[in-house]
Scaffold this motif. Structure first.
Motif, PDB file in Angstrom:
ATOM      1  N   ALA A   1       0.786  -1.240   0.000  1.00  0.00           N
ATOM      2  CA  ALA A   1       0.000   0.000   0.000  1.00  0.00           C
ATOM      3  C   ALA A   1       0.817   1.289   0.000  1.00  0.00           C
ATOM      4  CB  ALA A   1      -0.970  -0.006   1.194  1.00  0.00           C
ATOM      5  N   PRO A   2       1.714   1.461  -0.964  1.00  0.00           N
ATOM      6  CA  PRO A   2       2.432   2.738  -1.059  1.00  0.00           C
ATOM      7  C   PRO A   2       1.515   3.814  -1.654  1.00  0.00           C
ATOM      8  CG  PRO A   2       3.036   1.325  -2.898  1.00  0.00           C
ATOM      9  CD  PRO A   2       2.100   0.521  -2.032  1.00  0.00           C
TER      10      PRO A   2
ATOM     11  N   GLY B   1      -2.346   4.513  -2.288  1.00  0.00           N
ATOM     12  CA  GLY B   1      -2.932   5.853  -2.095  1.00  0.00           C
ATOM     13  C   GLY B   1      -3.000   6.549  -3.443  1.00  0.00           C
TER      14      GLY B   1
ATOM     15  N   TYR C   1      -9.621   9.034   4.656  1.00  0.00           N
ATOM     16  CA  TYR C   1      -8.992   7.722   4.848  1.00  0.00           C
ATOM     17  C   TYR C   1      -9.912   6.754   5.601  1.00  0.00           C
ATOM     18  CZ  TYR C   1      -4.933   4.694   5.898  1.00  0.00           C
ATOM     19  OH  TYR C   1      -4.051   3.661   5.995  1.00  0.00           O
TER      20      TYR C   1
ATOM     21  N   TYR D   1      -4.934  -6.694   7.763  1.00  0.00           N
ATOM     22  CA  TYR D   1      -4.411  -5.385   7.377  1.00  0.00           C
ATOM     23  C   TYR D   1      -2.975  -5.330   7.876  1.00  0.00           C
ATOM     24  CZ  TYR D   1      -9.203  -3.754   6.427  1.00  0.00           C
ATOM     25  OH  TYR D   1     -10.470  -3.587   5.913  1.00  0.00           O
TER      26      TYR D   1
ATOM     27  N   GLN E   1      -0.934   3.154  13.059  1.00  0.00           N
ATOM     28  CA  GLN E   1      -2.343   3.278  12.660  1.00  0.00           C
ATOM     29  C   GLN E   1      -3.267   2.390  13.496  1.00  0.00           C
ATOM     30  OE1 GLN E   1      -3.078   3.400   8.394  1.00  0.00           O
ATOM     31  NE2 GLN E   1      -1.026   4.175   7.993  1.00  0.00           N
TER      32      GLN E   1
END
Ligand code: ARG
Length: 580
Positions: free
Chosen positions: A118-119, A157, A314, A336, A342
């Protein structure tokens, strides 16, 4: 089940059941100084059954049939010391050697979406992404080996306010310009250039205004904006895949499920939360207040699902990921693999998703979301790893550096090889060392990034394990034999053979642990122990020069070690060089 501990544990539990009529009692197996294992259940049970521990142990022993496995002895205050027999070990090893799964169990198949890597588009991947990528990839490989249906989800993203300025900049420089190529080669440089125009006041802020208008157009799906945006994603994908292929990571374009893919769901998510009475207006924004989450002065903490300007963020997107994965992908479990920082975000998301009913299936059963928390990679100063100037470290630089340093090591150890041969090994060792450094510590623990330590040929490092496999291959080369054909019966004679054999039998149970506990470091630790057990065996027991029968037995043991090391490194996503 080959693992001695699990076989023995089941037998002890069965004996407890026939002795006392209690089912499912933990056998409390512990390592023993005097035997292969000791079962301490009698000590825990004594009170419950009103007998002293030694009597309880004796009673269990009376019902314990281990004649095919080994011998048992009551000792101390009520330990059951169990020693497995050489015959049993030999029999189990024969099964292992004949089993192409090497004892890895096939678990009841579950559907498991795994969110990892997930970059962010138009941003350099940083060491934090490195770790979620590496840990995530090793988890998916292990879960697949255990028979699960894994769905890789690369939540890049690719949406949100910065895209206005990025699109505007791309439009100006042209999609075929060298500047546009920066998206694939040096994304931060592209970002900085866009940012500079955005921040500049030379034009009275006209550019910045255009960029803001562009976001609105993009969100309204205006065709031209969408097209430029798509072009930008294409460029960025090139960058991600260059990194993934350098890292030998299994993610492909098919696994991309970026933030933008959830955009069509977001309004509906908010409506549903309102309908269920979960979301309320607060200071102009639409918020969910998860129970039990408070901030400063005990004020309830909001999960903002729609900002006061009407935009989504987000949190809303992640509510959509969880609903999509549970409902549409049919997940049993959702992982995840994301930074530990986070944690609060995911706790609140999980709470809201559960409250909204998205995690409950038609039959009433629950889908389990798990945040696999990823710790930080630190510099020698104990702070998040950065360059000397304080800028985030470029991942591509870091990988090149690792390969180059590995090259120096290989040049010293193998001057006899050609440059090309050495280059292949240096790549495997350099990348392997970086990956192993990430995988050998618990995923939620921080660690200090240190090239010298991770490239060392001794200690718990990738190169040590790679070297162990190369060394075994060279034994077989010398003998002119193919290790995959070594399947003779094993006779366990020497103590070091016994330790090695028992370690080999633990492989399947270890892989199961990796999947059940999301803990690749268990596999790393296991492989390190196995390689050490092999070293001790090889130091103590001649292989090629032994008498024919012993030689065959030891070659089989050696080949089995290679097979397990190779397979295990494969699950960690680490390649083993043919020679080193
Ligand atoms: N792109 C985010 C970041 O760089 C990580 C996204 C993780 N996945 C998710 N579903 N939130 O921090």
């Amino acid at each position: 089940m080959l693992d001695a501990a699990s076989v023995l544990g089941d037998r002890v539990s069965a004996a407890i059941e026939s002795a006392f009529g209690l089912s499912g009692v933990d056998p409390v197996l512990r390592p023993s100084q005097f035997a292969d294992t000791q079962a301490n259940a009698a000590l825990a049970l004594a009170k419950r059954i009103g007998r002293n521990p030694r009597e309880a142990a004796a009673a269990i022993n009376e019902h314990l049939d281990l004649s095919d496995v080994g011998t048992v002895e009551v000792s101390g205050p009520g330990f059951l010391n169990i020693t497995v027999s050489a015959d049993w070990i030999a029999g189990q090893l024969a099964t292992l050697v004949a089993d192409e799964r090497l004892g890895v169990p096939r678990q009841e198949r579950r559907t498991i979406p795994v969110d990892y890597s997930a970059p962010n588009v138009a941003k350099e991947m940083h060491v934090g992404h490195l770790r979620t990528t590496i840990v995530g990839d090793s988890l998916v490989r292990s879960l697949e080996a255990l028979g699960h249906h894994v769905i890789r989800q690369n939540h890049i993203g690719d949406w949100g306010t910065p895209f206005g300025m990025l699109i505007e900049h791309l439009l100006e420089v042209g999609e075929d310009s060298p500047e546009a190529d920066l998206l694939a080669t040096d994304p931060n440089a592209f970002y900085q250039a866009a940012r500079a125009k955005f921040d500049s006041t030379d034009d009275g802020g006209a550019w910045a205004t255009r960029a803001r208008e562009r976001v609105v157009k993009l969100q309204a799906k205006e065709p031209e904006s969408l097209e430029i945006w798509r072009g930008m994603i294409e460029h960025s994908k090139g960058y991600f895949h260059r990194i993934y292929s350098a890292l030998d990571v299994t993610l492909t374009d098919d696994d991309l499920a970026g933030e933008s893919t959830y955009d069509p769901m977001l309004a509906g998510i908010c409506d549903e939360l309102i309908d269920r009475g979960l979301a309320v207006e607060s200071e102009g924004a639409l918020c969910v207040f998860p129970e039990g989450f408070t901030g400063r002065e005990g004020k309830p903490l909001p999960l903002i699902v729609r900002k006061s300007d009407g935009g989504y963020g987000y949190a809303t997107t992640d509510l959509a990921t969880i609903k999509h994965r549970a409902r549409t992908l049919g997940a049993d479990e959702i992982l995840y693999v994301v930074g530990a920082s986070q944690a609060l975000h995911f706790k609140m998301i999980f709470w809201a998703a559960k409250a909204a009913g998205w995690l409950t299936r038609a039959d009433g059963s629950e889908v389990t979301p798990i945040h696999v928390q990823i710790g930080s990679v630190l510099g020698e100063d104990g702070k998040i790893l950065r360059t000397r100037s304080g800028a985030p470290l470029r991942l591509s630089w870091l990988l090149e550096e690792a390969v180059e340093k590995a090259g120096t090591v290989v040049a010293q150890s193998r001057p006899d090889l050609s440059d090309d041969e050495r280059a292949v090994i240096a790549r495997q060792v350099g990348i392997g060392s970086v990956k192993y450094a990430d995988l050998s510590v618990a995923h939620d623990t921080d660690y200090v990034f240190d090239f010298d330590r991770m490239l060392a040929l001794t200690g718990n490092t990738g190169p040590y394990l790679q070297y162990a496999t190369a060394r075994i291959r060279s034994i077989f080369r010398k003998a002119g034999l193919d290790p995959t054909q070594a399947r003779d019966a094993v006779a366990v004679l020497e103590p070091t053979e016994r330790v090695l054999a028992l370690a080999l039998l633990r492989y399947g149970a270890t892989v199961a642990e990796v999947g059940d506990l999301q803990a690749p470091h268990r596999l790393a630790g296991y492989l390190f122990e196995l390689a050490q057990a092999f070293t001790s065996f090889y130091d103590a027991c001649p292989v090629l020069t032994a008498d024919e029968d012993v030689r065959r037995s030891r070659l089989t043991l050696t080949a089995a070690t290679l097979a397990v090391l190779d397979h295990g490194l494969g699950l960690l996503g680490i390649q083993a060089p043919e020679q080193m």
